[in-house]
Write a protein that holds these residues in place. Structure first.
Motif, short mmCIF file in Angstrom:
data_model
loop_
_atom_site.label_atom_id
_atom_site.label_comp_id
_atom_site.label_asym_id
_atom_site.label_seq_id
_atom_site.Cartn_x
_atom_site.Cartn_y
_atom_site.Cartn_z
N TRP A 106 0.85 -1.18 0.00
CA TRP A 106 0.00 0.00 0.00
C TRP A 106 0.90 1.24 0.00
CZ3 TRP A 106 -5.17 -0.34 -0.58
CH2 TRP A 106 -5.80 -1.54 -0.25
N HIS A 107 0.49 2.26 -0.75
CA HIS A 107 1.32 3.47 -0.83
C HIS A 107 0.50 4.63 -1.38
CE1 HIS A 107 1.70 1.63 -4.85
NE2 HIS A 107 1.90 2.85 -5.31
N THR A 108 1.09 5.80 -1.29
CA THR A 108 0.50 7.01 -1.90
C THR A 108 1.56 7.71 -2.73
OG1 THR A 108 1.09 8.49 -0.09
CG2 THR A 108 -1.02 7.33 0.10
N HIS A 109 1.08 8.60 -3.61
CA HIS A 109 1.98 9.47 -4.37
C HIS A 109 1.60 10.92 -4.08
CE1 HIS A 109 3.31 5.94 -6.54
NE2 HIS A 109 2.05 5.62 -6.74
N PRO A 110 2.50 11.70 -3.53
CA PRO A 110 2.17 13.08 -3.16
C PRO A 110 1.68 13.92 -4.34
CG PRO A 110 4.22 12.41 -2.12
CD PRO A 110 3.84 11.32 -3.09
N GLY A 135 0.37 12.30 -7.29
CA GLY A 135 -0.38 11.43 -8.19
C GLY A 135 0.52 10.55 -9.04
N GLN A 136 -0.11 9.69 -9.83
CA GLN A 136 0.62 8.75 -10.68
C GLN A 136 -0.30 8.28 -11.81
OE1 GLN A 136 1.40 4.66 -9.20
NE2 GLN A 136 3.55 5.03 -9.70
N ILE A 137 0.29 8.03 -12.97
CA ILE A 137 -0.45 7.41 -14.08
C ILE A 137 0.22 6.08 -14.40
CG2 ILE A 137 -1.06 7.60 -16.53
CD1 ILE A 137 -0.98 10.69 -16.10
N ASN A 194 -5.44 6.60 -13.62
CA ASN A 194 -5.05 7.96 -13.24
C ASN A 194 -5.28 8.10 -11.73
OD1 ASN A 194 -4.16 10.59 -13.86
ND2 ASN A 194 -6.26 11.33 -13.96
N ILE A 195 -4.21 8.15 -10.98
CA ILE A 195 -4.28 8.07 -9.51
C ILE A 195 -4.06 9.45 -8.92
CG2 ILE A 195 -3.29 6.95 -7.48
CD1 ILE A 195 -2.16 4.81 -9.55
N ALA A 196 -5.05 9.90 -8.14
CA ALA A 196 -4.99 11.24 -7.56
C ALA A 196 -3.95 11.29 -6.44
CB ALA A 196 -6.36 11.63 -7.03
N VAL A 221 -4.57 6.20 -1.16
CA VAL A 221 -3.90 4.97 -0.72
C VAL A 221 -4.29 3.84 -1.67
CG1 VAL A 221 -3.67 3.31 1.16
CG2 VAL A 221 -3.86 5.75 1.67
N HIS A 222 -3.30 3.15 -2.23
CA HIS A 222 -3.55 2.12 -3.25
C HIS A 222 -2.37 1.17 -3.36
CE1 HIS A 222 -0.98 4.95 -5.43
NE2 HIS A 222 -0.67 3.93 -6.22
N TRP A 223 -2.58 0.09 -4.16
CA TRP A 223 -1.47 -0.78 -4.54
C TRP A 223 -1.74 -1.28 -5.96
CZ3 TRP A 223 -2.56 -5.87 -5.87
CH2 TRP A 223 -3.77 -6.39 -5.41
N HIS A 224 -0.68 -1.84 -6.59
CA HIS A 224 -0.84 -2.45 -7.91
C HIS A 224 0.13 -3.61 -8.05
CE1 HIS A 224 1.93 1.08 -9.00
NE2 HIS A 224 1.10 1.67 -8.18
N GLY A 225 -0.22 -4.56 -8.91
CA GLY A 225 0.64 -5.72 -9.11
C GLY A 225 0.03 -6.69 -10.09
#
Ligand code: MN
Length: 138
Positions: free
Chosen positions: A56-60, A62-64, A91-93, A97-101
């Protein structure tokens, strides 16, 4: 590229193994665009073995994500896991809080674009994604 084109026994050329403190299973990261003044975007290619995912993580800022091979998962905290296929984009605001894999039965490759890298950094790591959370997709 299809799933069988992904070599899983060794790192893709130019890639390094993703930090074990922040990934469950094996993944590799290849930096395509390092931190720079021209665009202030950092771009990486991330390859996950089946079942591998980040914490789990965040991007201050955002992230695409853009999926380039295989099948994977994306989940925002409090929401259901989304299935990702080749050509999908996420498109991540900022500060979500999210994860990917990867999916459990497929390797997975995405491009990760992190904008405004100098303004707060690219990522803030949280706790690992448990097997219970990961297998909730099924
Ligand atoms: Mn992310």
């Amino acid at each position: 590229m299809n799933q069988t084109d992904i070599k899983l026994t060794e790192a893709p050329e130019g890639a390094a193994q993703a930090p074990v403190d922040y990934f469950t299973g094996v993944a590799w990261i290849k930096t395509l665009v390092p931190p720079n003044d021209q665009t202030d975007c950092v771009v990486s290619d991330v390859t996950f073995q089946p079942g591998a995912r980040n914490s789990w993580h965040t991007h201050p800022n955002g992230q695409i994500l853009v999926v380039t091979a295989g099948t994977g998962y994306y989940q925002e905290q409090g929401k259901a896991i989304q299935l990702l296929r080749v050509g999908d984009a996420v498109n991540i605001a900022p500060d979500v809080v999210h994860w990917h894999g990867a999916a459990a039965d497929s390797p997975f490759v995405h491009i990760a674009i992190n904008p405004n890298e100098s303004k707060g950094g690219a990522v803030v790591w949280l706790q690992p994604v448990t097997d219970e959370e990961y297998y909730a997709y099924r």
